[in-house]
Each structure stands twice: as C-alpha cells, then as structure tokens.
Write an enzyme that holds these catalytic residues in place. Structure first.
Site, PDB file in Angstrom:
ATOM      1  N   LYS B 197     -52.970  23.568 -20.157  1.00 37.44           N
ATOM      2  CA  LYS B 197     -53.847  24.438 -21.405  1.00 37.44           C
ATOM      3  C   LYS B 197     -54.961  23.733 -21.847  1.00 37.44           C
ATOM      4  O   LYS B 197     -54.592  22.720 -22.842  1.00 37.44           O
ATOM      5  CB  LYS B 197     -53.011  25.044 -22.321  1.00 37.44           C
ATOM      6  CG  LYS B 197     -53.708  26.208 -22.952  1.00 37.44           C
ATOM      7  CD  LYS B 197     -53.055  26.600 -24.158  1.00 37.44           C
ATOM      8  CE  LYS B 197     -53.496  25.973 -25.626  1.00 37.44           C
ATOM      9  NZ  LYS B 197     -54.794  25.967 -26.177  1.00 37.44           N
ATOM     10  N   GLY B 249     -53.164  15.948 -29.831  1.00 35.36           N
ATOM     11  CA  GLY B 249     -53.842  16.898 -30.791  1.00 35.36           C
ATOM     12  C   GLY B 249     -53.164  16.312 -32.221  1.00 35.36           C
ATOM     13  O   GLY B 249     -52.704  15.280 -32.405  1.00 35.36           O
ATOM     14  N   CYS B 305     -59.506  10.610 -32.563  1.00 32.62           N
ATOM     15  CA  CYS B 305     -58.227  10.392 -32.918  1.00 32.62           C
ATOM     16  C   CYS B 305     -58.158   8.865 -33.479  1.00 32.62           C
ATOM     17  O   CYS B 305     -57.317   8.514 -34.462  1.00 32.62           O
ATOM     18  CB  CYS B 305     -57.168  10.593 -31.982  1.00 32.62           C
ATOM     19  SG  CYS B 305     -57.222  10.134 -30.392  1.00 32.62           S
ATOM     20  N   GLU B 402     -56.392  12.095 -41.911  1.00 31.34           N
ATOM     21  CA  GLU B 402     -57.354  12.028 -40.863  1.00 31.34           C
ATOM     22  C   GLU B 402     -58.092  13.374 -41.296  1.00 31.34           C
ATOM     23  O   GLU B 402     -57.716  14.205 -41.366  1.00 31.34           O
ATOM     24  CB  GLU B 402     -56.409  12.366 -39.478  1.00 31.34           C
ATOM     25  CG  GLU B 402     -57.663  12.314 -38.418  1.00 31.34           C
ATOM     26  CD  GLU B 402     -56.537  12.415 -37.122  1.00 31.34           C
ATOM     27  OE1 GLU B 402     -55.795  13.348 -37.005  1.00 31.34           O
ATOM     28  OE2 GLU B 402     -56.971  11.889 -36.108  1.00 31.34           O
TER      29      GLU B 402
END
Lengths: 293, 492
Positions: B197, B249, B305, B402
């Site tokens: 996905k 993620g 990231c 973050e």
C-alpha cells in the site's frame, strides 16, 4: 559430636554486590519432598529499576572492552564454574534433579560458556560486511550491542537456561538484568558468586530472584531497557510483555528452545541482540594513477 | 566554488540577476484519469467504488483519481498473493525468480524519465532529485536484489532459509517509488509475494510500477498494489493470512502496528522516525560541511526520516559556520519542483505544511531565534522556506521531536565527549553525520554514536548494497544490502 553445617544466605546480585531485596520480603521454595530449600529474596520492582541503573552504567565500558578481553573474561567464568561443579550438582539435586541429569546440566553449562567465550572476537567477522556502493565511499556494516538486555530466564531449569540466555548477551557486549527461575532459584544465586569471582565488571550481569509475574512487567515497560528475551513462557504473560515492550520499541525475542539439548547454542543468539551499524567514509578520487601495473 | 561565485555575482547585481526557468517537459508522461487496484495481475475497481483525488502539491491541481481499497479489496489481494505464493512463486527455481526481478529493473530504467516527472508532480520533490536520486536508486535496488534470489544460501551461514509467504507492506510519501523498491525487491528475491500500500498522497509511481510489473510478465498475484488511507493499511496489518508486515513511517504509527501484531506470528520490520545529529568539528572542511548541512536537512524538503535536523557545531567555528550557512541559504531556490533550478520543492501536503508551521511557532514560543532567507515563495501550492533555529536548548521540543520539514536546530559544543552525549540524548537513533579532518576521530564517533547509519564527511548517501535502519525508537530491521534479506526470510 558432629559438626554443625554453615548454611548459606541466598541473596540477589546488583551492580557487583550482594544485597538483600530492598523490600525485605522473602519466599520459601520447596524441594521435591516438600521441604523448604531456603529463604529466597522476593525481589521488588524497585530492585528491578536499581538493577537497570547498574546495567546501564556498566554497558558503555563493557561494550568498549576489546573483544579478546571479553572472550578471556567469559572463559574465566567457565573456569570458575568448573571449580564449583560439585556445589552446582548438589544444588540441582536438592532442587529435584537426578545425579546424572545434574552432572550433565552443569557440564553442559560449562561447555556452553566456553563456546560463547570463543565467539566474542569472531561473530563480528562472520556477520559484518563491506558494501560495494556505487559512489566513492568506503562503506561497511558491523554489529554493535543493543544495550541493556532484560532476561526472563527459563523457568523450568535452574542453571542451563540462565547460562543460555546470559552468555550470548554479554558475549556481544550487552549488559543484562536477569529474573531467575522462581521455583528453582538456587543455582542463579550461586552463579552470581561465580560471576563475581570471574572478572566480569560490576553491573554487566545482575540477577534477581522472586516472581517473574510480578517483576517482568517492570522490565518490559522500562524505557532504559533495549531488549527483552524470554523462553518457553506461557503466551498470556509473553503477550503482556510484548505489549509493554512497544513503548520504547524494545527488541523482544521469545525462544521456544529446550536448552538442555547440546546443540542449542548458536551465532544467532548473539546476533539477535546486536544492531547493525553502517558507516560511510569518502574515498579520495583524484589524479589518474590506477591500481593496475 | 562556482556556486559561491554565482552567489556573489547575484548579490553584486542587486538581485536583478536570476536564473531563467528551466522546466522539465511533462508532455511525455502517460497518466490515466482514474486508477483502479492492481490485484492478481488485473486492474480491478474498488468494491465500494470509492475514489479519492491525488493532487500536485506545487499547484494544488488534481492529477488523477485513485481507488480507495476496502477491507474486502485487501482480502482479495491477500488471497491472490497467497495463491501466487503457493502455486507459482514458491515453486519457481530461484534463478528464474531472479530473471523476473532483473526484468522489472530494466523496464524501470527504460522509463526512468517518465517516472521522475510523475514522482515530482505528485510528491513535490525537485525534478533534479527524482531524476538523479530517487528513480535511479529504485531501479538499482531491483537490479541488486534480483541477483540475491539464487544466492540466499550464502547470506546466512549455517542456517536453514525459507521464504515467509505473503508480505504486507506499507510505505510513506517521502520517497514513494524508492520505498516501494526497498520493500518489493528484497521480498521477491527472498521468494515471498507482496501486497503493497502506497501512501495516499503519493500513489502514482507505485501504480506505474504495477504497469511495469504487468509488462514484465511477472505471474499474476505475486505483486498486488492496493491504494488507500489508514484503514487500508490497518486491513493489511490485521489480515490473518499475512506472514510479514514491513512498515516505513512515523514512530507513532509504527508503535500502533507493533501493538496490533502482538500475539500473532507475523514477522515485522519497522523503519520509523529520527532526529539525527549532524556534527561539525573545528577542523572540518567548512565549505564542504556547509554543503553537507544543507543537503542533510533541506534535501527533499526535509521530508527524510534520517534528515540531519540537529546540527552540532564546535564553538570555535560556530559563528563562521552559521554565517556561511545563512549565506548559502540565501541562494536556495524554493519553487516549482519541475524547474531544474529549484533546490527546495513543495511540501507534500497541506497537513504536513501545517505540522511544520506548528513547529515553527513552538520554536519561537520556546524562545529560539528563527532565521529564514528572503526567498520568493510561490503563491499557490504548499511551500516552506528553509529555516534555522538558533539559541536552541537540548530540551527544546524542536530539538527533540521529528518535524519532517526543512527546519534545522543549531547547538554548539566544546568537547568530543559533550557532543557524543548530546547526540545520543534522543529516543531516536537512525543516523548521524560527522565532519572532521581527523580519521581517528571519525571512528571514535562512529562507534559511540547510537545510530544505524553514520555518514562521515558526507550526508544522505544511499545505495542498494548498504544496509539502512535505526536503533532505539527509529525502528528495527535493516533495508538494503545482505542484511536487508533477513527481513524476508525465515531462518532456522
């Protein structure tokens, strides 16, 4: 008149010292005849937290020891255990083992320690890599210990489960907080004494006796513990610990292994508790000289 | 050096001197108006017939409509993947598996230009980046892992290896095609089948990849692409017939996933957030380091990231570095991602822009000093000027959390010990940069920094052969290289 035997006080092992539990509590596990084995420390959650502090403090210097030096210290554990073989056989028998089984378990434990001692300065050579990247960089990946490893020791053995958990962890430069077998705690305490006399720096191995049911949750939810290993744990407790481990993304390993089998020792019990670090370093690329001649 | 000369010229000419725009053509790309789901080698309309729009974040115009996959659609995809695994893929000789993966790599290379344009259109990243970094790396990843398929026995000495079965993979929007490649290539090489996905704001290149997969003749069901939102992802995570979950993620979502998987036998790897330290010592080559800082935090609009979002400068050179950094930032172009002059493209979504702006406000409220260059920002679309924060405390929220945007915090340090402690003082541990002329110092730091990737005198370098992944709350498992294979194998 026959001599009065001096009985041993079984204590816990935190930061290289043998305190009693801060809680002052005790429990009395029974031998197979229903007779009390000893008064054992019923360690508390506070003891767990104290042990984590000791393990964190010990982790840096231990992981920075040379691999060769760690190997010698692990080998020293085997030497010390060999010398105390009779004591461990006796304790295992008091906890219900036959003489043959007890002797086998102690011998296997000693041999397993020697096995992992030998891995200290070898596993990184086997599992590391130099990566041929396309750009002008020297790029390599090697293993580094995860940090503080929590251990819920196997509950159905007194010594071999403990050894099979602790050795691969410290072989790779981790420090450990270990919850010993609740029903068979004698060897855990005596093993602490072996460690104490083996040049293992204080805090690298911390061993608590008591109820894993009570203490394991504290270990699993502790934000300064990097990994948690258990074996042959019933699934309800195991799942509860897995859930608690998520908060700081502890690496969690549940082994279903019969540690008494001879071949239940391997490289991956070490590498499971290692992180892989990749380093990039530029390579100067000037002029026309080449390596051909 | 040339860049700096140009900066000076620009200044001397009082800003009247500027680059002419150099737009990448878009007439060569092929996009459908509407995309359905790629399941079992066929394009299938979503069961609930729901679609959502995907837009160009640079101008907010609609690019296409994308199918929203329901739980039933995910189930269909998993069934297709299972069937393909059992009947075809697990039975195929590994060397044949390899040839399919090589084929995909080659087809991607042939269409690289088209992919680069579509990637920039939908994600907002600059065309220079998608053309020179994302797309080539994605192709190379397939090419690299293809060759592993029939050599797996060499990778893990003394262990028995088996494929896992069906892998469910959920990827982010910051490197859409590259993340798809990082997930699919090793999974296929190791003999698994895939349900992937893409992120809801960046589905297009994954769907274009599905077209290539179709073209490659890969057996139906080996790769299935299901598009949609969080619920689609949840349906994958919770599907009982999936053997492996790979997620890239946020740390928050990663933890939700891991909790959901407790008590199941699914193998999991998580590649999550970071707050990586970029450390500049006094003996560093300063101009190079400044370029490294810029690349570390402003590359891909800071949607990285492993972005070097915490800058640590040794005290003696702090003033000089900050001055040069500000000067360099003045020369950064923020604008149309398709313009080859653009350095910083569009923020991927309105939501992300709002998140970044929230952090800018937090930074100012915390008393940090904010600096942004005087750059022109397009009126339409989502953009954020490159931003520095000075006077930042170690405890500041902007130095701890973050942000995932072009926002850099700057702190200073005096000694090696001090900077190691400061850099390690984070729940994350994804990457770090070290700038110094001294090799022995580099290796001191690389062994003491608790992070999965250390860049010495460089930053944001990636390669298919190079394992990538974090320590601590940056996730676990590695992607890339030999070590990346273990995520998709059962080792016993």
């Amino acid at each position: 008149m026959s001599r009065i035997e001096v009985l041993k006080t079984y204590k816990i092992f935190i930061g290289g010292q043998f305190p009693r539990t801060e809680s002052g509590r005790y429990y009395t596990p029974l031998d197979s005849n229903g007779k009390a084995l000893a008064n054992i420390c019923l360690s508390s959650r506070k003891d767990v937290r104290n042990a984590v502090v000791a393990a964190r403090k010990a982790f840096g210097p231990w992981s920075e020891r040379s691999a060769f030096n760690r190997g010698q210290i692990l080998y020293r554990i085997a030497e010390m255990l060999e010398g105390r073989q009779a004591q461990f056989v006796d304790e295992l028998m008091r906890q219900g083992s036959s003489k043959v089984a007890a002797t086998n378990e102690v011998n296997l434990s000693i041999d397993r320690i020697v096995y992992y001692a030998g891995w200290c300065d070898k596993y990184n050579q086997v599992v590391s890599s130099v990566n041929p990247v396309s750009s002008s960089h020297f790029n390599f990946s090697s293993l580094e210990p995860m940090g503080v490893v929590g251990v819920v020791a196997e509950q159905s053995t007194s010594l071999i489960g403990l050894v099979s958990h602790i050795l691969p962890a410290i072989c790779g430069g981790n420090s450990t907080v270990v919850l010993a077998s609740e029903k068979l705690p004698l060897c855990a305490v005596t093993f602490s004494e072996v460690i104490h006399s083996s040049d293992v720096p204080a805090g690298v191995i911390n061993i608590l006796t008591g109820s894993p049911e009570e203490m394991a949750a504290t270990l699993a939810s502790h934000m300064d513990v990097n990994a948690l290993i258990t074996s042959n744990l019933e699934s309800q407790l195991s799942n509860k610990l897995s859930l608690l481990s998520v908060d700081n993304l502890k690496r969690k390993f549940d082994y279903e292994v019969n540690w008494v089998e001879k071949d239940k020792q391997a490289l991956h019990y070490i590498s499971d508790l290692q992180e892989i670090k990749t380093t990039w370093h530029p390579i100067e690329n000037v002029g026309g000289a080449s390596s051909s001649y | 050096m040339i860049t700096f000369q140009l900066i000076n010229m620009k200044k001397e000419l009082n800003d009247n001197w500027d680059y002419s725009s150099s737009l990448e053509a878009i007439n060569h790309i092929q996009l459908k108006k509407k995309y359905t789901l790629f399941i079992d080698g066929k394009w299938i309309a979503p069961s609930k017939n729901t679609y959502f729009k995907t837009i160009n974040p640079a101008n907010e115009e609609t690019l296409a409509e994308i199918a929203s996959a329901s739980k039933e659609d995910v189930d269909l995809a998993v069934k297709a993947a299972r069937k393909a695994y059992t009947n075809v893929w697990s039975k195929m000789p590994a060397s044949e598996r390899a040839k399919y993966i090589y084929r995909i790599a080659r087809l991607m290379q042939e269409r690289a230009r088209e992919f680069a344009v579509i990637e920039s259109l939908e994600s907002g990243k600059t065309i220079r980046e998608s053309r020179d970094v994302d797309i080539p790396l994605a192709c190379n990843h397939f090419f690299y892992y293809a060759g592993w398929a029939d050599k797996l026995d060499y990778a893990f000495p003394n262990r028995k290896i088996e494929s896992l079965g069906v892998a469910g993979q959920i990827i982010p929007w910051n490197f859409p095609l590259l993340m798809a490649a990082w997930k699919i290539a090793p999974a296929l090489a190791a003999g698994n089948t895939v349900v992937l996905k893409p992120a809801e704001t960046t589905s297009l290149t994954a769907l274009k990849l599905a077209e290539i997969i179709e073209e490659s003749g890969l057996p139906p069901g080996v790769v299935n692409i299901v598009t949609g939102f969080g619920e689609t992802g949840a349906a994958i995570v919770n599907h009982p017939d999936i053997n492996k979950i790979a997620f890239t993620g946020s740390t928050a979502v990663g933890k939700i996933i891991q909790k959901a998987l407790v008590g199941t036998s699914k193998k999991v790897t998580l590649e999550l957030g970071g707050k990586s330290a970029n450390i500049i010592f006094e003996d560093a080559p300063i101009d190079q380091a400044v370029e490294g800082i810029v690349n570390g935090i402003f590359f891909n609009q800071g949607h990285v990231c492993c972005a070097g979002s915490r800058l640590y400068v040794q005290e003696g050179i702090a003033e000089k570095v900050i001055k040069k950094l500000k000067q360099r930032m003045e020369s950064l172009y923020v604008g149309d991602p398709l313009d080859k002059n653009t350095d910083i493209g569009a923020i991927n979504s309105k939501e992300q822009l709002q998140t970044i702006e929230k952090y800018l406000k937090i930074g100012m409220d915390e008393g940090a000093e904010m600096y942004q260059p005087k750059c022109a920002i397009p009126k339409k679309g989502f953009y954020c000027a490159p931003t520095l924060f000075l006077n930042v405390a170690q405890s500041s929220i902007i130095a701890q959390e973050e942000i995932f945007g072009p926002v850099l915090t700057i702190q200073t340090f005096r000694t090696v010990d001090e900077v190691i402690q400061k850099a390690n003082n984070s729940p994350f541990g994804l990457a770090a940069g070290v700038w110094t002329d001294k090799g022995s110092r580099i290796f001191n730091l690389t062994s003491k920094l608790r992070a999965g990737v250390i860049w010495a005198n460089c930053y944001n370098k990636f390669d298919p052969t190079s394992p990538f992944g974090g320590y601590k709350e940056s996730g676990f498992g590695r992607e890339g290289g030999l070590h990346g294979l273990s995520a998709y194998l059962k080792l016993s």
